[in-house]
Design a protein around this motif. Structure first.
Motif, PDB file in Angstrom:
ATOM      1  N   LEU A 118      36.721  47.661  77.930  1.00 36.10           N
ATOM      2  CA  LEU A 118      36.472  49.071  78.178  1.00 36.10           C
ATOM      3  C   LEU A 118      36.500  49.861  76.873  1.00 36.10           C
ATOM      4  CD1 LEU A 118      38.736  49.631  81.331  1.00 36.10           C
ATOM      5  CD2 LEU A 118      36.347  48.884  81.234  1.00 36.10           C
ATOM      6  N   THR A 119      35.494  50.700  76.671  1.00 38.45           N
ATOM      7  CA  THR A 119      35.453  51.575  75.506  1.00 38.45           C
ATOM      8  C   THR A 119      35.104  52.978  75.978  1.00 38.45           C
ATOM      9  OG1 THR A 119      33.116  51.013  75.116  1.00 38.45           O
ATOM     10  CG2 THR A 119      34.783  49.765  73.886  1.00 38.45           C
ATOM     11  N   GLY A 120      35.649  53.965  75.244  1.00 42.59           N
ATOM     12  CA  GLY A 120      35.418  55.349  75.626  1.00 42.59           C
ATOM     13  C   GLY A 120      36.157  55.680  76.906  1.00 42.59           C
ATOM     14  N   GLY A 121      35.706  56.728  77.589  1.00 43.32           N
ATOM     15  CA  GLY A 121      36.346  57.145  78.828  1.00 43.32           C
ATOM     16  C   GLY A 121      37.420  58.191  78.597  1.00 43.32           C
ATOM     17  N   GLU A 122      37.903  58.742  79.682  1.00 43.45           N
ATOM     18  CA  GLU A 122      38.953  59.761  79.619  1.00 43.45           C
ATOM     19  C   GLU A 122      39.800  59.681  80.876  1.00 43.45           C
ATOM     20  OE1 GLU A 122      38.897  64.538  79.893  1.00 43.45           O
ATOM     21  OE2 GLU A 122      37.825  63.714  78.153  1.00 43.45           O
ATOM     22  N   TRP A 123      41.095  59.848  80.708  1.00 43.32           N
ATOM     23  CA  TRP A 123      42.042  59.786  81.814  1.00 43.32           C
ATOM     24  C   TRP A 123      43.024  60.956  81.721  1.00 43.32           C
ATOM     25  CZ3 TRP A 123      40.123  55.839  79.046  1.00 43.32           C
ATOM     26  CH2 TRP A 123      39.548  54.758  79.729  1.00 43.32           C
ATOM     27  N   LEU A 124      43.578  61.343  82.847  1.00 47.60           N
ATOM     28  CA  LEU A 124      44.658  62.325  82.857  1.00 47.60           C
ATOM     29  C   LEU A 124      45.894  61.676  83.442  1.00 47.60           C
ATOM     30  CD1 LEU A 124      45.533  65.228  82.241  1.00 47.60           C
ATOM     31  CD2 LEU A 124      44.975  65.810  84.608  1.00 47.60           C
ATOM     32  N   SER A 125      46.912  61.532  82.623  1.00 46.41           N
ATOM     33  CA  SER A 125      48.183  60.956  83.054  1.00 46.41           C
ATOM     34  C   SER A 125      48.932  62.002  83.877  1.00 46.41           C
ATOM     35  CB  SER A 125      49.006  60.559  81.826  1.00 46.41           C
ATOM     36  OG  SER A 125      50.351  60.302  82.158  1.00 46.41           O
ATOM     37  N   TYR A 127      51.826  62.034  85.264  1.00 46.11           N
ATOM     38  CA  TYR A 127      53.256  62.201  85.027  1.00 46.11           C
ATOM     39  C   TYR A 127      53.548  63.330  84.038  1.00 46.11           C
ATOM     40  CZ  TYR A 127      54.340  57.608  87.179  1.00 46.11           C
ATOM     41  OH  TYR A 127      54.502  56.538  88.031  1.00 46.11           O
ATOM     42  N   ASP A 128      52.686  63.490  83.033  1.00 52.69           N
ATOM     43  CA  ASP A 128      52.956  64.466  81.974  1.00 52.69           C
ATOM     44  C   ASP A 128      51.773  65.379  81.667  1.00 52.69           C
ATOM     45  OD1 ASP A 128      51.458  62.392  80.982  1.00 52.69           O
ATOM     46  OD2 ASP A 128      52.783  61.928  79.300  1.00 52.69           O
ATOM     47  N   GLU A 129      50.702  65.278  82.472  1.00 55.25           N
ATOM     48  CA  GLU A 129      49.510  66.118  82.311  1.00 55.25           C
ATOM     49  C   GLU A 129      48.893  65.980  80.917  1.00 55.25           C
ATOM     50  OE1 GLU A 129      50.747  70.075  83.464  1.00 55.25           O
ATOM     51  OE2 GLU A 129      50.253  69.656  85.557  1.00 55.25           O
ATOM     52  N   VAL A 130      48.893  64.772  80.395  1.00 54.86           N
ATOM     53  CA  VAL A 130      48.312  64.499  79.078  1.00 54.86           C
ATOM     54  C   VAL A 130      46.962  63.806  79.261  1.00 54.86           C
ATOM     55  CG1 VAL A 130      48.557  63.127  76.961  1.00 54.86           C
ATOM     56  CG2 VAL A 130      50.526  64.386  77.881  1.00 54.86           C
ATOM     57  N   THR A 131      45.945  64.319  78.561  1.00 50.38           N
ATOM     58  CA  THR A 131      44.632  63.686  78.574  1.00 50.38           C
ATOM     59  C   THR A 131      44.588  62.571  77.550  1.00 50.38           C
ATOM     60  OG1 THR A 131      43.522  65.709  79.311  1.00 50.38           O
ATOM     61  CG2 THR A 131      42.163  64.062  78.187  1.00 50.38           C
ATOM     62  N   VAL A 132      44.082  61.415  77.946  1.00 52.50           N
ATOM     63  CA  VAL A 132      44.032  60.228  77.093  1.00 52.50           C
ATOM     64  C   VAL A 132      42.584  59.760  77.001  1.00 52.50           C
ATOM     65  CG1 VAL A 132      44.857  57.859  76.795  1.00 52.50           C
ATOM     66  CG2 VAL A 132      46.365  59.585  77.797  1.00 52.50           C
ATOM     67  N   THR A 133      42.136  59.453  75.801  1.00 52.62           N
ATOM     68  CA  THR A 133      40.736  59.049  75.602  1.00 52.62           C
ATOM     69  C   THR A 133      40.599  57.624  75.078  1.00 52.62           C
ATOM     70  OG1 THR A 133      40.767  60.069  73.415  1.00 52.62           O
ATOM     71  CG2 THR A 133      39.946  61.418  75.240  1.00 52.62           C
ATOM     72  N   ALA A 134      41.663  56.852  75.145  1.00 52.38           N
ATOM     73  CA  ALA A 134      41.610  55.445  74.742  1.00 52.38           C
ATOM     74  C   ALA A 134      42.414  54.633  75.754  1.00 52.38           C
ATOM     75  CB  ALA A 134      42.172  55.251  73.344  1.00 52.38           C
ATOM     76  N   ALA A 135      41.763  53.679  76.400  1.00 52.04           N
ATOM     77  CA  ALA A 135      42.426  52.900  77.438  1.00 52.04           C
ATOM     78  C   ALA A 135      43.680  52.200  76.927  1.00 52.04           C
ATOM     79  CB  ALA A 135      41.454  51.874  78.017  1.00 52.04           C
ATOM     80  N   VAL A 176      49.462  53.215  88.951  1.00 55.80           N
ATOM     81  CA  VAL A 176      48.886  54.424  88.367  1.00 55.80           C
ATOM     82  C   VAL A 176      48.780  54.270  86.854  1.00 55.80           C
ATOM     83  CG1 VAL A 176      49.602  55.994  90.193  1.00 55.80           C
ATOM     84  CG2 VAL A 176      51.174  55.526  88.314  1.00 55.80           C
ATOM     85  N   ALA A 177      47.699  54.834  86.303  1.00 57.61           N
ATOM     86  CA  ALA A 177      47.495  54.815  84.854  1.00 57.61           C
ATOM     87  C   ALA A 177      48.155  56.046  84.251  1.00 57.61           C
ATOM     88  CB  ALA A 177      45.998  54.807  84.542  1.00 57.61           C
ATOM     89  N   VAL A 178      49.125  55.826  83.374  1.00 61.18           N
ATOM     90  CA  VAL A 178      49.885  56.929  82.773  1.00 61.18           C
ATOM     91  C   VAL A 178      50.120  56.639  81.294  1.00 61.18           C
ATOM     92  CG1 VAL A 178      51.035  57.552  84.937  1.00 61.18           C
ATOM     93  CG2 VAL A 178      52.095  55.862  83.429  1.00 61.18           C
ATOM     94  N   THR A 179      50.551  57.645  80.569  1.00 62.33           N
ATOM     95  CA  THR A 179      50.826  57.436  79.150  1.00 62.33           C
ATOM     96  C   THR A 179      51.924  56.392  78.967  1.00 62.33           C
ATOM     97  OG1 THR A 179      52.404  59.283  79.152  1.00 62.33           O
ATOM     98  CG2 THR A 179      50.139  59.765  78.454  1.00 62.33           C
ATOM     99  N   PRO A 197      58.063  64.239  83.835  1.00 64.84           N
ATOM    100  CA  PRO A 197      58.367  65.483  83.122  1.00 64.84           C
ATOM    101  C   PRO A 197      57.536  66.675  83.571  1.00 64.84           C
ATOM    102  CG  PRO A 197      57.169  63.946  81.711  1.00 64.84           C
ATOM    103  CD  PRO A 197      57.552  63.192  82.940  1.00 64.84           C
ATOM    104  N   ALA A 198      56.329  66.445  84.092  1.00 64.73           N
ATOM    105  CA  ALA A 198      55.491  67.560  84.542  1.00 64.73           C
ATOM    106  C   ALA A 198      55.973  68.032  85.910  1.00 64.73           C
ATOM    107  CB  ALA A 198      54.034  67.139  84.611  1.00 64.73           C
TER     108      ALA A 198
END
Length: 246
Positions: A118-125, A127-135, A176-179, A197-198
């Motif tokens: 997997l390359t690219g993409g975007e996720w929102l964790s 648990y902490d409302e953090v956007t992540v752009t690397a799997a 679930v996918a989280v930080t 924490p959120a």
């Protein structure tokens, strides 16, 4: 094919609806909406938006669901993480359980290369409302950690059932996918010791935790139950939906 494959569309529809209701979140998309929003939107979204829901769509209040978790003391004796074989490829499509979750929960779909790289993409964790752009910066969290599951009844399961638990793609809330930061902060703690924490995540988390315990017929000790009941006071409208694991 796992129901996880159907989730990105439902998540996108639900995220768009939530954004329309909350202008302050216009730049965010949450594949894990609040439990309250999940309940109110379930009629419009795909059934996978409330994964684990009984076929008739019925649900329980959070307080009632917590009361249904069997009571028992926790026993850690004999636990080894490798007692739960995980990140398997159930449908032999070259995508492990980890990547199936990442594909399902992506806010923006990643490119899928050979052997499910997997390359690219975007996720929102959530648990902490953090956007992540690397799997690679995401962990896949077992909602009820493997050690906690062992303590709560999985020690009596055979290896096949433990493997199915560790790779449960048939209920959206099990994995679930989280930080990595929040997953490692949580470790094997139950809600008496750790909560996301959120603030926005907390009612959803309690519903997810409770649904997973009920789905797999896992128990709760007195400390855990007391914490769940206390925290549930702040989530009066939260609905728990689940389907017992086969």
């Amino acid at each position: 094919m796992s129901v996880r494959r159907l989730l990105p569309i439902a998540a996108a529809v639900l995220a768009a609806a939530l954004t329309a209701c909350n202008p302050s979140a216009a730049n965010e998309s949450d594949s894990k909406p609040s439990a309250d929003a999940s309940a109110s939107a379930s009629a419009e979204a795909s059934p996978s938006a409330a994964a684990g829901a009984p076929a008739d769509g019925s649900g329980l209040s959070l307080t009632a669901a917590i009361a249904k978790i069997p009571a028992a003391d926790e026993v850690r004796d004999g636990y080894k993480r490798d007692s739960f074989k995980h990140w398997t490829d159930e449908d032999s499509d070259s995508c492990s359980t980890r990547n199936e979750v990442l594909l399902a929960e992506a806010v923006k779909a990643p490119e899928q290369g050979a052997r499910c790289a997997l390359t690219g993409g975007e996720w929102l964790s959530y648990y902490d409302e953090v956007t992540v752009t690397a799997a690679g910066k995401l962990d896949i969290d077992h909602m009820v950690p493997l050690a906690e599951a062992w303590d709560s009844g999985a020690s009596a399961w055979d290896a096949d059932r433990r493997m199915r638990y560790a790779n449960d793609l048939d209920a959206e809330r099990s994995l679930v996918a989280v930080t990595a930061k929040t997953n490692r902060s949580k470790a094997d703690k139950d809600p008496s010791e750790w909560m996301p924490p959120a603030k926005s995540a907390q009612c959803t988390y309690l519903a997810d935790w409770t649904a997973t315990k009920l789905r797999w017929k896992l128990t709760a000790d007195d400390k855990e139950r007391a914490a769940l009941e206390k925290l549930a006071v702040d989530c009066p409208d939260t609905v728990v939906k689940y389907e017992a694991a086969p």
